[in-house]
Each structure stands twice: as structure tokens, then as C-alpha cells.
Write a protein that holds these residues in place. Structure first.
Motif, mmCIF file in Angstrom:
data_model
loop_
_atom_site.group_PDB
_atom_site.id
_atom_site.type_symbol
_atom_site.label_atom_id
_atom_site.label_comp_id
_atom_site.label_asym_id
_atom_site.label_seq_id
_atom_site.Cartn_x
_atom_site.Cartn_y
_atom_site.Cartn_z
ATOM 1 N N ALA A 120 65.422 47.008 12.203
ATOM 2 C CA ALA A 120 66.335 47.989 11.617
ATOM 3 C C ALA A 120 65.760 48.579 10.333
ATOM 4 O O ALA A 120 65.180 47.859 9.516
ATOM 5 N N PRO A 121 65.911 49.888 10.120
ATOM 6 C CA PRO A 121 65.496 50.476 8.838
ATOM 7 C C PRO A 121 66.397 49.981 7.711
ATOM 8 O O PRO A 121 67.614 49.895 7.872
ATOM 9 N N VAL A 122 65.787 49.640 6.587
ATOM 10 C CA VAL A 122 66.556 49.125 5.451
ATOM 11 C C VAL A 122 66.476 50.103 4.280
ATOM 12 O O VAL A 122 65.874 51.171 4.379
ATOM 13 N N ALA A 123 67.078 49.722 3.171
ATOM 14 C CA ALA A 123 67.229 50.652 2.046
ATOM 15 C C ALA A 123 65.907 51.002 1.368
ATOM 16 O O ALA A 123 65.771 52.069 0.772
ATOM 17 N N GLY A 132 50.398 60.854 -4.399
ATOM 18 C CA GLY A 132 50.336 59.399 -4.441
ATOM 19 C C GLY A 132 51.452 58.750 -3.648
ATOM 20 O O GLY A 132 52.154 59.401 -2.866
ATOM 21 N N THR A 133 51.625 57.453 -3.859
ATOM 22 C CA THR A 133 52.631 56.659 -3.147
ATOM 23 C C THR A 133 53.802 56.349 -4.062
ATOM 24 O O THR A 133 53.616 55.952 -5.213
ATOM 25 N N ARG A 134 55.001 56.545 -3.534
ATOM 26 C CA ARG A 134 56.219 56.176 -4.262
ATOM 27 C C ARG A 134 57.037 55.228 -3.400
ATOM 28 O O ARG A 134 57.172 55.427 -2.187
ATOM 29 N N TRP A 135 57.570 54.198 -4.039
ATOM 30 C CA TRP A 135 58.487 53.286 -3.365
ATOM 31 C C TRP A 135 59.907 53.655 -3.765
ATOM 32 O O TRP A 135 60.191 53.877 -4.942
ATOM 33 N N MET A 136 60.781 53.722 -2.776
ATOM 34 C CA MET A 136 62.148 54.164 -3.027
ATOM 35 C C MET A 136 63.141 53.139 -2.502
ATOM 36 O O MET A 136 62.842 52.378 -1.578
ATOM 37 N N SER A 137 64.325 53.141 -3.087
ATOM 38 C CA SER A 137 65.403 52.254 -2.659
ATOM 39 C C SER A 137 66.647 53.085 -2.370
ATOM 40 O O SER A 137 66.636 54.317 -2.489
ATOM 41 N N LYS A 138 67.712 52.420 -1.961
ATOM 42 C CA LYS A 138 69.004 53.063 -1.697
ATOM 43 C C LYS A 138 68.897 54.182 -0.655
ATOM 44 O O LYS A 138 69.646 55.155 -0.698
ATOM 45 N N PHE A 139 67.948 54.043 0.258
ATOM 46 C CA PHE A 139 67.708 55.029 1.320
ATOM 47 C C PHE A 139 67.286 56.391 0.769
ATOM 48 O O PHE A 139 67.397 57.406 1.471
ATOM 49 N N ASP A 140 66.769 56.440 -0.450
ATOM 50 C CA ASP A 140 66.293 57.717 -0.993
ATOM 51 C C ASP A 140 65.136 58.274 -0.172
ATOM 52 O O ASP A 140 64.903 59.491 -0.157
ATOM 53 N N TRP A 141 64.402 57.397 0.517
ATOM 54 C CA TRP A 141 63.290 57.853 1.358
ATOM 55 C C TRP A 141 63.762 58.741 2.505
ATOM 56 O O TRP A 141 62.999 59.571 3.016
ATOM 57 N N ALA A 233 71.136 46.887 12.914
ATOM 58 C CA ALA A 233 71.533 47.426 11.612
ATOM 59 C C ALA A 233 71.503 46.313 10.582
ATOM 60 O O ALA A 233 71.897 45.180 10.863
ATOM 61 N N GLU A 234 71.007 46.646 9.407
ATOM 62 C CA GLU A 234 71.144 45.756 8.251
ATOM 63 C C GLU A 234 72.039 46.488 7.256
ATOM 64 O O GLU A 234 73.249 46.401 7.317
ATOM 65 N N ASP A 235 71.436 47.256 6.350
ATOM 66 C CA ASP A 235 72.223 48.163 5.517
ATOM 67 C C ASP A 235 72.630 49.347 6.391
ATOM 68 O O ASP A 235 71.814 49.884 7.137
ATOM 69 N N THR A 236 73.871 49.753 6.294
ATOM 70 C CA THR A 236 74.332 50.858 7.138
ATOM 71 C C THR A 236 74.084 52.175 6.410
ATOM 72 O O THR A 236 74.990 52.783 5.847
ATOM 73 N N GLY A 237 72.828 52.608 6.428
ATOM 74 C CA GLY A 237 72.402 53.810 5.731
ATOM 75 C C GLY A 237 72.784 55.087 6.453
ATOM 76 O O GLY A 237 73.514 55.070 7.455
ATOM 77 N N PRO A 238 72.272 56.229 5.975
ATOM 78 C CA PRO A 238 72.691 57.531 6.505
ATOM 79 C C PRO A 238 72.383 57.728 7.981
ATOM 80 O O PRO A 238 73.072 58.499 8.657
ATOM 81 N N MET A 239 71.370 57.043 8.506
ATOM 82 C CA MET A 239 71.059 57.191 9.931
ATOM 83 C C MET A 239 72.121 56.552 10.828
ATOM 84 O O MET A 239 72.157 56.788 12.026
ATOM 85 N N ARG A 279 79.107 51.373 2.462
ATOM 86 C CA ARG A 279 79.150 52.404 3.488
ATOM 87 C C ARG A 279 79.261 51.805 4.894
ATOM 88 O O ARG A 279 78.387 51.078 5.344
ATOM 89 N N ARG A 280 80.357 52.076 5.554
ATOM 90 C CA ARG A 280 80.640 51.708 6.941
ATOM 91 C C ARG A 280 80.632 50.200 7.199
ATOM 92 O O ARG A 280 80.649 49.770 8.357
ATOM 93 N N GLU A 281 80.655 49.391 6.159
ATOM 94 C CA GLU A 281 80.627 47.947 6.407
ATOM 95 C C GLU A 281 81.920 47.462 7.050
ATOM 96 O O GLU A 281 81.910 46.531 7.866
ATOM 97 N N LEU A 282 83.036 48.094 6.726
ATOM 98 C CA LEU A 282 84.282 47.708 7.390
ATOM 99 C C LEU A 282 84.240 48.041 8.879
ATOM 100 O O LEU A 282 84.908 47.384 9.691
ATOM 101 N N ASP A 283 83.452 49.047 9.248
ATOM 102 C CA ASP A 283 83.265 49.336 10.675
ATOM 103 C C ASP A 283 82.475 48.209 11.344
ATOM 104 O O ASP A 283 82.711 47.887 12.519
ATOM 105 N N MET A 284 81.537 47.623 10.608
ATOM 106 C CA MET A 284 80.828 46.455 11.131
ATOM 107 C C MET A 284 81.794 45.289 11.306
ATOM 108 O O MET A 284 81.755 44.572 12.315
ATOM 109 N N VAL A 285 82.669 45.100 10.330
ATOM 110 C CA VAL A 285 83.674 44.041 10.427
ATOM 111 C C VAL A 285 84.523 44.240 11.678
ATOM 112 O O VAL A 285 84.772 43.299 12.443
ATOM 113 N N GLN A 286 84.946 45.479 11.907
ATOM 114 C CA GLN A 286 85.767 45.775 13.083
ATOM 115 C C GLN A 286 85.006 45.491 14.374
ATOM 116 O O GLN A 286 85.565 44.969 15.348
#
Length: 300
Positions: A120-123, A132-141, A233-239, A279-286
Motif C-alpha cells: 500500500a502507498p503510505v504518507a 535534486g531529491t526531496r522526501w515528502m510526508s503527509k502524501f505531499d508527493w 491500505a495503511e494511511d487512507t490518503g487521497p488515492m 481521513r476516512r478512518e471511520l470508513d475503515m472501522v465500518q
């Protein structure tokens, strides 16, 4: 899909090509064993292997146990990159943990066998540009996908991931590819510890982002993002914005832990009020509840 169709679809897939394997350096591996039990139920014909310092009290005979030394977090990553291949006899290994397991074997796709690593894609992610190379978090990539002169390497979760034998041996067969861990970004002093913003020492960061260009040059194949998204799914990002979570093969999330299989129970390591904000974690709970799981939250 009714129950008969569900069973027929699971039987149609050749899960004998897969070893479900959980590696833990902790003395208590009972919850990891639970995750293997549920996963094997969903993937009939797959082998199952638990690697831990001690066998848990409850371990069905369908799950093999291999005694390993105690492992810390970084040692676990090294084990996965350099040692796990010794223990896998099948073409593929599906990594299972007590916070990541198979949800529905009927969602398996044989096209997963076309790749050497699926997760699964993560944050976190790596973005290469001429500057150059940039590392991003919070799904900014995610916002950089498809941009000219941008190559995006999202980190693909390792805690629930499918790996070919070729991937398991990649750093053995290609010793010229070296694990690269830069100096830590931050030193925390209470307690004293090191911190990398991109989680650089983690094996999934190394195998799917840091070393990915070199591994691809060596012939390792990674799937496109849409296939990774359906896989788990791990983090429920924009995808995952509109995805029906009942279509997932599996999941992983350190805040979701399997603590029982009678009944199957997921314990969240956070309060429901915090889960509600994710984001959408309650949908995972459901989704879990619709599958018959009980859910336990940290008290408010």
C-alpha cells in the motif's frame, strides 16, 4: 458476491505459490499468530510461517514456527532485507503482522504475481527532479504525480506486502546495491534517540524508495499506484478518496491491532475522537464491523 461465489473465487487462485509469513522479534507472538490464522483462512492452500523467539501458546498445526533471535526495530528491517529469503521455499511471500493481515481472499488478483513487490502507498514518498531529491510526508508527493521532469517514488508499506523470491534475494544477488542510511535529521533527548523524517532505516523505505531506481535497473518490477491502492491500505490518503474498502485484499496500520480471533477484534491504539479526525478512518472501522470484527478504542 454470495458466500459460494466467494469460496469459489478463493479456490480458483493458486495460493500454494505463497507463504504467509510473520516475523516478530518479540517474545509474545500470539497476536501475530492470530493474524496468520485469519490470513490462511482467506487464502486456502497458502503455507504459513511464524518467525519469533518463542512459539505462542495457540498456534494451529497448519502454521510452521521458526525460532529466531530477539529483534529490535532496525534489526527487523535488516532481517527482512538480508535473511528472510533463507526461510521461504515458495515463489512469493506475503508479509503478515498483528497490525496487517488478509481481509478478503476473494479480492486477490493474479496480476499481483506479475510484480516483485506490492504494498500500500503510505504518507512518505520520494520525488526526484532535475534540482535534486526531496522526501515528502503527509502524501505531499501525490501532487507531483505526472508533472514533467518529476519522478515520484511513494513508499510502499512493508508490513502487509507481497514479495517475490527475487525481491527477497535482491540485495544478496546484487551486492553492488547498498543500503543507504543518512545521518539522522533530529536527535530527541527525552529519551535520547535518533529520528529520520523519511524513516530512512525502515526496510520498506529502502526497498521501495531509496533503492528503487537501482533495483529497477536490476530487473525488480513494481506495480502502478492503482494496483497498490487496491492491494491494501495503511494511511487512507487521497488515492483512497472514493475506494470501497470492502474491495481491499488486506490492510496495515500500526494503530489497528488484531488482539483476538474469537471473536475477531481490532484494537485501535487511539481514542475514537482521534480516529474520527483521520481521513476516512471511520470508513475503515465500518468495513471491519461489516466483516464481523469487534472494535475497541482507547478510552477517552
Amino acid at each position: 458476491m454470495d458466500k459460494k461465489e466467494d469460496i469459489a473465487k478463493k479456490r480458483k487462485s493458486d495460493f500454494s505459490r505463497i507463504t504467509l509469513v510473520s516475523v516478530t522479534g518479540l517474545e509474545d507472538a500470539q497476536h501475530a499468530a492470530y493474524a496468520l490464522v485469519l490470513s490462511q483462512q482467506q487464502m486456502p492452500g497458502a503455507r504459513a510461517l511464524l518467525c519469533s523467539p518463542k512459539a505462542p501458546e495457540y498456534l494451529p498445526p497448519t502454521i510452521e514456527h521458526k525460532v529466531i533471535a530477539k529483534l529490535g526495530y532496525t534489526e527487523y528491517s535488516l532481517f527482512m532485507m538480508f535473511a528472510l529469503w533463507h526461510l521461504i521455499e515458495t515463489e512469493f511471500a506475503l508479509i503478515i503482522q498483528d497490525d496487517g493481515w488478509v481481509l478478503d481472499g476473494a479480492n486477490w488478483r493474479d496480476e499481483y504475481f506479475d510484480y516483485d513487490y506490492v504494498g500500500a502507498p503510505v504518507a512518505h514518498g520520494r520525488v526526484d527532479t532535475p534540482a535534486g531529491t526531496r522526501w515528502m510526508s503527509k502524501f505531499d508527493w501525490y501532487a507531483h504525480l505526472g508533472k514533467p521532469d518529476h519522478t515520484v517514488y511513494p513508499v510502499l508499506n512493508g508490513g502487509f506486502s507481497l514479495r517475490s523470491k527475487r525481491m527477497l534475494r535482491a540485495l544478496i544477488d546484487h551486492p553492488e546495491i547498498k543500503v543507504h542510511i543518512p545521518r539522522p535529521d533530529i536527535l530527541h533527548f527525552d529519551p535520547f534517540r535518533m529520528y529520520w523524517r523519511n524513516c530512512a532505516p525502515n526496510e520498506d523505505v529502502q526497498l521501495t524508495a531509496t533503492l528503487r531506481p537501482e533495483l529497477e535497473n536490476a530487473g525488480i518490477k513494481y506495480p502502478p499506484l492503482d494496483i497498490c491502492t487496491l492491494f491494501a491500505a495503511e494511511d487512507t490518503g487521497p488515492m483512497y478518496k472514493e475506494l470501497d474498502f470492502k474491495k481491499l485484499l488486506g490492510h496495515h496500520g500500526p494503530w489497528r491491532r488484531l488482539v483476538s480471533i474469537d471473536p475477531p477484534t481490532v484494537q485501535y491504539r487511539m481514542k475514537r475522537s482521534l480516529v474520527k479526525r483521520a481521513r476516512r478512518e471511520l470508513d475503515m472501522v465500518q468495513m471491519f464491523e461489516d466483516r464481523g470484527y469487534s472494535i475497541v478504542f482507547t478510552p477517552e
